[in-house]
Scaffold this motif. Structure first.
Motif, short mmCIF file in Angstrom:
data_model
loop_
_atom_site.label_atom_id
_atom_site.label_comp_id
_atom_site.label_asym_id
_atom_site.label_seq_id
_atom_site.Cartn_x
_atom_site.Cartn_y
_atom_site.Cartn_z
N ALA A 279 0.83 -1.21 0.00
CA ALA A 279 0.00 0.00 0.00
C ALA A 279 0.86 1.26 0.00
O ALA A 279 0.53 2.25 -0.66
N ASP A 280 1.97 1.22 0.72
CA ASP A 280 2.90 2.36 0.72
C ASP A 280 3.39 2.64 -0.70
O ASP A 280 3.44 3.80 -1.15
N ALA A 281 3.79 1.57 -1.40
CA ALA A 281 4.30 1.73 -2.76
C ALA A 281 3.22 2.26 -3.69
O ALA A 281 3.46 3.12 -4.54
N ALA A 282 2.00 1.74 -3.54
CA ALA A 282 0.90 2.16 -4.41
C ALA A 282 0.55 3.62 -4.20
O ALA A 282 0.39 4.39 -5.17
N THR A 283 0.43 4.04 -2.94
CA THR A 283 0.05 5.43 -2.68
C THR A 283 1.16 6.40 -3.07
O THR A 283 0.88 7.57 -3.39
N SER A 284 2.40 5.93 -3.08
CA SER A 284 3.50 6.82 -3.47
C SER A 284 3.41 7.22 -4.94
O SER A 284 4.05 8.20 -5.36
N ARG A 285 2.61 6.49 -5.74
CA ARG A 285 2.48 6.81 -7.16
C ARG A 285 1.78 8.15 -7.39
O ARG A 285 2.02 8.81 -8.41
N TRP A 286 0.91 8.54 -6.46
CA TRP A 286 0.19 9.80 -6.68
C TRP A 286 0.54 10.87 -5.65
O TRP A 286 0.06 12.00 -5.73
N GLN A 287 1.40 10.54 -4.71
CA GLN A 287 1.83 11.54 -3.74
C GLN A 287 3.00 12.35 -4.28
O GLN A 287 3.90 11.79 -4.92
N ARG A 288 3.00 13.62 -4.03
CA ARG A 288 4.13 14.46 -4.42
C ARG A 288 5.29 14.20 -3.45
O ARG A 288 5.08 14.10 -2.24
N PRO A 289 6.51 14.06 -3.97
CA PRO A 289 7.65 13.86 -3.07
C PRO A 289 7.77 15.01 -2.07
O PRO A 289 7.67 16.18 -2.45
N SER A 290 7.94 14.67 -0.82
CA SER A 290 8.08 15.71 0.21
C SER A 290 9.52 16.19 0.25
O SER A 290 10.45 15.48 -0.16
N ALA A 291 9.70 17.41 0.75
CA ALA A 291 11.05 17.93 0.89
C ALA A 291 11.79 17.16 1.98
O ALA A 291 11.18 16.72 2.97
N ARG A 292 13.06 16.94 1.77
CA ARG A 292 13.86 16.25 2.79
C ARG A 292 13.91 17.12 4.04
O ARG A 292 14.07 18.33 3.97
N LEU A 293 13.77 16.48 5.18
CA LEU A 293 13.73 17.20 6.44
C LEU A 293 15.04 17.94 6.68
O LEU A 293 16.13 17.43 6.39
N ARG A 294 14.93 19.13 7.23
CA ARG A 294 16.12 19.90 7.56
C ARG A 294 16.75 19.36 8.85
O ARG A 294 16.08 18.81 9.70
N GLY A 295 18.05 19.55 8.95
CA GLY A 295 18.75 19.17 10.18
C GLY A 295 19.23 17.74 10.21
O GLY A 295 19.87 17.34 11.18
N LEU A 296 18.94 16.95 9.16
CA LEU A 296 19.42 15.58 9.13
C LEU A 296 20.90 15.54 8.77
O LEU A 296 21.37 16.37 7.99
N TRP A 297 21.60 14.56 9.31
CA TRP A 297 22.98 14.36 8.92
C TRP A 297 23.02 14.06 7.43
O TRP A 297 22.19 13.31 6.92
N THR A 298 23.97 14.65 6.72
CA THR A 298 23.99 14.52 5.26
C THR A 298 25.37 14.05 4.80
O THR A 298 26.40 14.57 5.26
N ARG A 299 25.37 13.09 3.90
CA ARG A 299 26.61 12.54 3.38
C ARG A 299 27.37 13.57 2.54
O ARG A 299 26.77 14.51 2.00
N VAL A 300 28.66 13.38 2.41
CA VAL A 300 29.45 14.12 1.43
C VAL A 300 29.35 13.36 0.12
O VAL A 300 29.68 12.18 0.04
N ARG A 301 28.84 14.00 -0.91
CA ARG A 301 28.60 13.32 -2.17
C ARG A 301 29.91 13.01 -2.88
O ARG A 301 30.82 13.83 -2.91
N ALA A 302 29.97 11.79 -3.45
CA ALA A 302 31.19 11.36 -4.17
C ALA A 302 31.33 12.11 -5.48
O ALA A 302 30.37 12.47 -6.12
#
Length: 302
Positions: A279-302
């Protein structure tokens, strides 16, 4: 099925029932590459610990030497064309097919180096840095295999790996302490007057519960990226997310009475969680992607 995939599947079946269950939901081609990648990750972990799928480490195991050999074998797999042991041949196949930068598999080995050195983690940021190296970067590589190229979406995959590892640390405090490893932030332990060699005490359980809660925003961020995955891949990831998150919730429900013993989900629970993930996968088809939460630890991109 190729011999390389078959060998990888055998390794996965022995090493991780939760991963094996989630991988079955993937399309065959993606599943094969995911299984091969995970088999290398699992083999690398076992090599450093002196184990084979959870077996007792051999006497006299030299973790530092094992890490050095693992790094050399991995670089040979990434850049050479000679015969390799199956886990390294599997990595070579997947890394070349999906254009991995060397930094990704080498980051995982850096995480194992932290274990070999017996590193301690003074703050949550230090613990999250470790979690990236042993799990977050695995999420990034898995997402690349699933077709993700967008760096922001790869950050979501990293978030899921971080959440998984924080849950694993919370679940395995007693087992880790038995082999001299402590991943909980030392400043949290000091503030609570907690000791990792005192399982079941309210002070330690409070720190464990705090770490489980710290994983929640990373699970939420990862779930927000499901819309960017093909539907079958989204189902697989959602299933893994629900299974691991359920482990953390069991720890929280135990509360001060948590005795430190390893928590897992039953077969029946996994079936229910996989169904809910559909159900999570199915509903994700019509949900708009949410913004990534602020303040999370973030990787250094390769």
């Amino acid at each position: 099925m190729s011999e390389l995939v078959a060998a990888s599947e055998q390794a996965i079946a022995k090493g991780s029932t939760s991963f094996a269950a989630a991988a079955r939901l993937l399309p065959r081609a993606v599943r094969d590459d995911t299984v091969m990648l995970y088999a290398w990750c699992r083999h690398a972990d076992d090599v450093v610990d002196g184990q084979v799928s959870g077996a007792t480490p051999a006497d006299g195991h030299d973790a530092t030497a094992a890490v050095a050999q693992l790094r050399a074998d991995t670089l040979a797999a990434l850049h050479g064309d000679g015969p390799m042991a199956p886990p390294f041949a599997a990595l070579r196949t997947v890394a070349r097919r999906h254009d991995f930068p060397d930094a990704w598999p080498l980051a995982l080995i850096d995480g194992f180096t932290m274990d070999a050195e017996g590193r301690r983690y003074a703050t949550l940021t230090d613990t999250l840095d470790y979690a990236y190296h042993v799990a977050g970067v695995v999420g990034v590589m898995m997402a690349r295999v699933m077709g993700v190229r967008d760096e922001d979406v790869l950050d979501r995959a990293c978030d899921l790996g971080l959440a998984f590892q924080l849950t694993n640390i919370a679940r395995d405090v007693q087992d880790d302490a038995a082999i001299g490893r402590v991943y909980l932030p030392q400043d949290w332990l000091d503030a609570a007057g907690a000791r990792v060699d005192a399982p079941g005490t309210p002070a330690l359980n409070g720190v464990i519960a705090r770490l489980v809660s710290e994983a929640e925003p990373y699970y939420a961020s990862a779930r927000g990226g499901l819309a960017e995955l093909p539907v079958q891949a989204a189902w697989s990831i959602a299933a893994a997310l629900r299974v691991y998150r359920a482990i953390g919730r069991k720890i929280l429900r135990a509360g001060p009475g948590f005795d430190g013993r390893r928590v897992s989900t039953s077969g029946a629970e996994k079936v229910a969680l996989v169904a809910a993930a559909a159900a999570d996968a199915a509903t994700s088809r019509w949900q708009r992607p949410s913004a990534r939460l602020r303040g999370l630890w973030t990787r250094v991109r390769a």
